[in-house]
Design an enzyme around this catalytic site. Sequence first.
Site, PDB file in Angstrom:
ATOM      1  CE  LYS A  81      -2.347  -1.307  10.989  1.00  0.00           C
ATOM      2  NZ  LYS A  81      -2.932  -0.525   9.894  1.00  0.00           N
ATOM      3  N   GLY A  86      -2.997   5.994  13.553  1.00  0.00           N
ATOM      4  CA  GLY A  86      -4.181   5.321  14.075  1.00  0.00           C
ATOM      5  C   GLY A  86      -4.605   4.134  13.232  1.00  0.00           C
ATOM      6  CG  ASP A  87      -5.832   0.019  11.926  1.00  0.00           C
ATOM      7  OD1 ASP A  87      -5.662   0.204  10.718  1.00  0.00           O
ATOM      8  OD2 ASP A  87      -6.449  -0.975  12.362  1.00  0.00           O
ATOM      9  CE  LYS A  99      -3.120  -0.020   3.250  1.00  0.00           C
ATOM     10  NZ  LYS A  99      -3.934   0.204   4.475  1.00  0.00           N
TER      11      LYS A  99
END
Length: 444
Positions: A125, A164-165, A113
């Site tokens: 991540k 963020g997620d 991505k």
Amino acid sequence: MTYCQKVLESVVRRNPHEPEFLQAVTEVLNSLEAVTSAHPEYEKMGILERFIEPERQIIFRVPWMDDGGNVHVNRGFRVQFNSAIGPYKGGLRFHPSVYIGIMKFLAFEQILKNSLTGLAIGGGKGGSDFDPKGKSDNEVMRFCQSFMTELYRHVGGDMDVPAGDIGVGAREIGFLYGQYKRIRNVYEGALTGKGITYGGSLGRTEATGYGLVYFLEEMLNSRSQVIRGKKVTISGSGNVAIYAAKKIAQLGGTVVAMSDSNGYISDPGGLDIDTIQFGKEIERKRISQCYLPESGTRYAENCNDIWSVKCDIALPSATENEIDAKSAEMLVSNGCIAVAEGANMPCTPEAIKIFMENDVLFGPAKAANAGGVATSALEMQQNSMRTSWTFEEVDARLKVIMKNIYTKSSEAAKKYGCEGNLLAGADIAGFLKVADAMVAQGVV
Ligand code: NDP
Ligand code: 2IT
């Protein structure tokens, strides 16, 4: 056996307890057959063997005390997957389902991505099995401070830049940044999604949802279709879903259903997005409390049934594997013409197959939801330059980036013999840049 198959076999053997990671790697390696046979140097340099193994995985204890004085221990993670084209970049997820397999699948997807954005960011991540739901602001603050008290050693503006997620929004980023700054005694862009008063970028909050809809516009355009007049179902009601809904409404579409993990609301005449946004962002309510009782909106338990609502376009924007074969069949039989993934890996492989067989336009997550991380990279640029751009400037850049991602993905698909398959195209276009950087940098 092909190079991709050999590598896939070893990934399956070595990571048997990580189904989400295996799902993500299987999908990508299936897309890369034509590329690896056209580039024998990749096998010679062991590119795939290195590409599927994280450079570093950090797992740590996160102890914190609740308001009643009870001690809790959560597990913290940061997977630094690939830094070939830039510092590790990717969100933090706080959700009870988090374990190393989820972190690895998300970090792996993030590599491709981030490459597609055209910006200099590698893949990473992180997160924790901490659940912010039902916790007080003080409890969330104490948790974030404890989390950052370990994480600070591994992150930094030129090293690894989290954002963020799920479960990590403006509040959590604020607490995390405050603790980072306190420990390091430097004022630098070590996190993105920051508040506007302390180095955040205008447009980052909106970026994933808006970017998703800009990507959808490109998809529809390829069939001379537009958003105006279309009925759209959007799962979730978090950051991605809310701003996707706002942009759909701005462009003349009608959002007919939205959800949370408990259930969904629907209204063939269109949901009131402002009420939902206020209820979720300001009041932190459940979706069942986010509509006016006198409106035509109805609530139903079981969030998976949202895909039974009749719509022209589906934007799954909650979580992984939320659309299975049965839901995909329901969407197809109800006349859905396009699916674009706002969440990461929300469609199962079986669902994707059904969309493709039925000629439903399919926008894969790593392309369609890249607007968030792309705008994070714009935030990093602004932090480095010690400047800030207007909302209009950021939004204009986001639009160009999403258009470029669409073009790159569709051209790569065409070049490697799978025209019209944006999933394979996104994998290929994202991979080529990373692979070439890895070849150039030697065996590291
Ligand atoms: P938020 O925490 O803001 O919202 C998540 C939403 O999804 C909530 O409505 C939540 O409902 C729902 N949800 C979460 N887990 C589940 C589950 N297991 N089953 C059903 N519903 C669930 O997160 P975001 O909007 O930021 O993220 C949504 C998706 O988008 C994720 O897949 C994320 O990885 C992806 N994404 C996010 C980006 C970003 O910039 N934020 C960028 C690119 C992708 P509930 O409140 O009931 O838990
Ligand atoms: O999945 C994602 O791309 C994100 N959660 C955003 C990551 C980021 O660094 O902005």
